[in-house]
Design a protein around this motif. Structure first.
Motif, mmCIF file in Angstrom:
data_model
loop_
_atom_site.group_PDB
_atom_site.id
_atom_site.type_symbol
_atom_site.label_atom_id
_atom_site.label_comp_id
_atom_site.label_asym_id
_atom_site.label_seq_id
_atom_site.Cartn_x
_atom_site.Cartn_y
_atom_site.Cartn_z
ATOM 1 N N VAL A 34 -27.269 -58.423 -11.516
ATOM 2 C CA VAL A 34 -27.271 -57.625 -13.015
ATOM 3 C C VAL A 34 -26.517 -56.385 -12.643
ATOM 4 O O VAL A 34 -26.585 -55.799 -11.714
ATOM 5 N N ALA A 35 -25.839 -56.059 -13.765
ATOM 6 C CA ALA A 35 -24.963 -55.161 -13.963
ATOM 7 C C ALA A 35 -25.128 -54.411 -15.080
ATOM 8 O O ALA A 35 -25.480 -55.027 -16.144
ATOM 9 N N TRP A 53 -29.849 -59.563 -6.247
ATOM 10 C CA TRP A 53 -30.826 -60.421 -6.661
ATOM 11 C C TRP A 53 -32.281 -59.661 -6.335
ATOM 12 O O TRP A 53 -33.285 -60.161 -7.361
ATOM 13 N N ASN A 54 -32.480 -59.219 -5.480
ATOM 14 C CA ASN A 54 -33.730 -58.874 -4.829
ATOM 15 C C ASN A 54 -33.884 -57.388 -4.972
ATOM 16 O O ASN A 54 -34.925 -56.705 -4.324
ATOM 17 N N ILE A 70 -30.560 -47.732 -11.128
ATOM 18 C CA ILE A 70 -30.645 -49.015 -11.709
ATOM 19 C C ILE A 70 -31.637 -49.678 -10.794
ATOM 20 O O ILE A 70 -31.689 -49.436 -9.525
ATOM 21 N N SER A 71 -32.472 -50.380 -11.222
ATOM 22 C CA SER A 71 -33.822 -51.253 -10.603
ATOM 23 C C SER A 71 -34.192 -52.238 -11.099
ATOM 24 O O SER A 71 -33.667 -52.562 -12.455
ATOM 25 N N ARG A 72 -34.879 -53.055 -10.556
ATOM 26 C CA ARG A 72 -35.471 -54.280 -11.367
ATOM 27 C C ARG A 72 -36.842 -54.690 -11.007
ATOM 28 O O ARG A 72 -37.252 -54.527 -9.835
ATOM 29 N N ASP A 73 -37.338 -55.401 -11.960
ATOM 30 C CA ASP A 73 -38.711 -55.986 -11.502
ATOM 31 C C ASP A 73 -38.852 -57.491 -11.929
ATOM 32 O O ASP A 73 -38.803 -57.886 -13.079
ATOM 33 N N ASN A 74 -38.610 -58.239 -10.781
ATOM 34 C CA ASN A 74 -38.290 -59.675 -11.118
ATOM 35 C C ASN A 74 -39.640 -60.382 -11.775
ATOM 36 O O ASN A 74 -39.639 -61.545 -12.406
ATOM 37 N N THR A 78 -36.855 -58.046 -15.656
ATOM 38 C CA THR A 78 -36.228 -56.978 -16.284
ATOM 39 C C THR A 78 -35.573 -56.181 -15.479
ATOM 40 O O THR A 78 -36.021 -56.180 -14.202
ATOM 41 N N VAL A 79 -34.421 -55.494 -15.774
ATOM 42 C CA VAL A 79 -33.670 -54.768 -15.095
ATOM 43 C C VAL A 79 -33.610 -53.207 -15.693
ATOM 44 O O VAL A 79 -33.341 -53.444 -17.186
ATOM 45 N N TYR A 80 -33.654 -52.370 -15.167
ATOM 46 C CA TYR A 80 -33.903 -51.106 -15.923
ATOM 47 C C TYR A 80 -32.561 -50.069 -15.548
ATOM 48 O O TYR A 80 -31.910 -50.125 -14.262
ATOM 49 N N LEU A 81 -32.065 -49.104 -16.134
ATOM 50 C CA LEU A 81 -31.201 -48.059 -16.095
ATOM 51 C C LEU A 81 -31.911 -46.655 -16.486
ATOM 52 O O LEU A 81 -31.838 -46.384 -17.625
ATOM 53 N N GLN A 82 -32.351 -46.166 -15.331
ATOM 54 C CA GLN A 82 -32.833 -44.793 -15.660
ATOM 55 C C GLN A 82 -31.713 -43.873 -15.756
ATOM 56 O O GLN A 82 -30.931 -43.801 -14.726
ATOM 57 N N MET A 83 -31.682 -42.975 -16.817
ATOM 58 C CA MET A 83 -30.376 -42.182 -17.104
ATOM 59 C C MET A 83 -30.955 -40.694 -17.359
ATOM 60 O O MET A 83 -31.655 -40.628 -18.372
ATOM 61 N N ASN A 84 -30.693 -39.854 -16.258
ATOM 62 C CA ASN A 84 -31.092 -38.418 -16.073
ATOM 63 C C ASN A 84 -29.731 -37.603 -16.366
ATOM 64 O O ASN A 84 -28.658 -38.130 -16.178
ATOM 65 N N SER A 85 -30.084 -36.408 -16.728
ATOM 66 C CA SER A 85 -29.024 -35.466 -17.041
ATOM 67 C C SER A 85 -27.718 -35.964 -17.673
ATOM 68 O O SER A 85 -26.733 -35.927 -17.261
ATOM 69 N N LEU A 86 -28.143 -36.496 -18.911
ATOM 70 C CA LEU A 86 -27.277 -37.231 -19.612
ATOM 71 C C LEU A 86 -26.144 -36.058 -20.064
ATOM 72 O O LEU A 86 -26.704 -34.875 -20.501
ATOM 73 N N LYS A 87 -25.019 -36.613 -20.235
ATOM 74 C CA LYS A 87 -23.876 -35.851 -20.654
ATOM 75 C C LYS A 87 -23.059 -36.592 -21.991
ATOM 76 O O LYS A 87 -23.188 -37.682 -22.294
ATOM 77 N N PRO A 88 -22.577 -35.743 -22.921
ATOM 78 C CA PRO A 88 -21.969 -36.301 -24.234
ATOM 79 C C PRO A 88 -20.868 -37.217 -23.670
ATOM 80 O O PRO A 88 -20.776 -38.345 -24.343
#
Length: 118
Positions: A34-35, A53-54, A70-74, A78-88
């Motif tokens: 997943v991407a 995949w794993n 990026i992480s996943r919980d098979n 669900t796949v997650y994208l945790q985004m910190n220190s966001l920029k415009p």
């Protein structure tokens, strides 16, 4: 077929955080890489991060390294994208995509808008 639905987007101030989720249904999700991609107005869609995949192998766009995870919980498909220190410049529609191999994505979600204000 794999159906993908993104969620978690929204409006956040610069320096803030968001966690995007990509929920899958259909074929066995754990078989797929997943991407996350993103597309800002007037630009092409660009790769952001991927995960095998794993979950043992991940890769990131240079400009998000150290800020995004990026992480996943098979078990939850669900796949997650945790985004910190966001920029415009992170402002874009974020899409998740799945495929049999990293780099080959045949299934796409509809996208979720992320807007980072300065």
């Amino acid at each position: 077929q794999v159906q993908l639905v993104e969620s978690g987007g929204g409006l956040v101030q610069a320096g803030g955080s968001l966690r995007l989720a990509c929920a899958a249904s259909g074929r066995t999700f754990s078989n797929y890489a997943v991407a996350w991609f993103r597309q800002a107005p007037g630009t092409k869609r660009h790769f952001v991060a991927d995960i095998n995949w794993n979950g043992t192998d991940t890769y990131y766009l240079d400009s998000v390294k150290g800020r995004f995870t990026i992480s996943r919980d098979n078990a939850k498909n669900t796949v997650y994208l945790q985004m910190n220190s966001l920029k415009p410049e992170d402002t874009a529609v974020y899409y998740c995509a799945a495929g049999a191999l990293v780099g080959t994505y045949e299934f796409w979600g509809q996208g979720t808008q992320v807007t980072v204000s300065s």
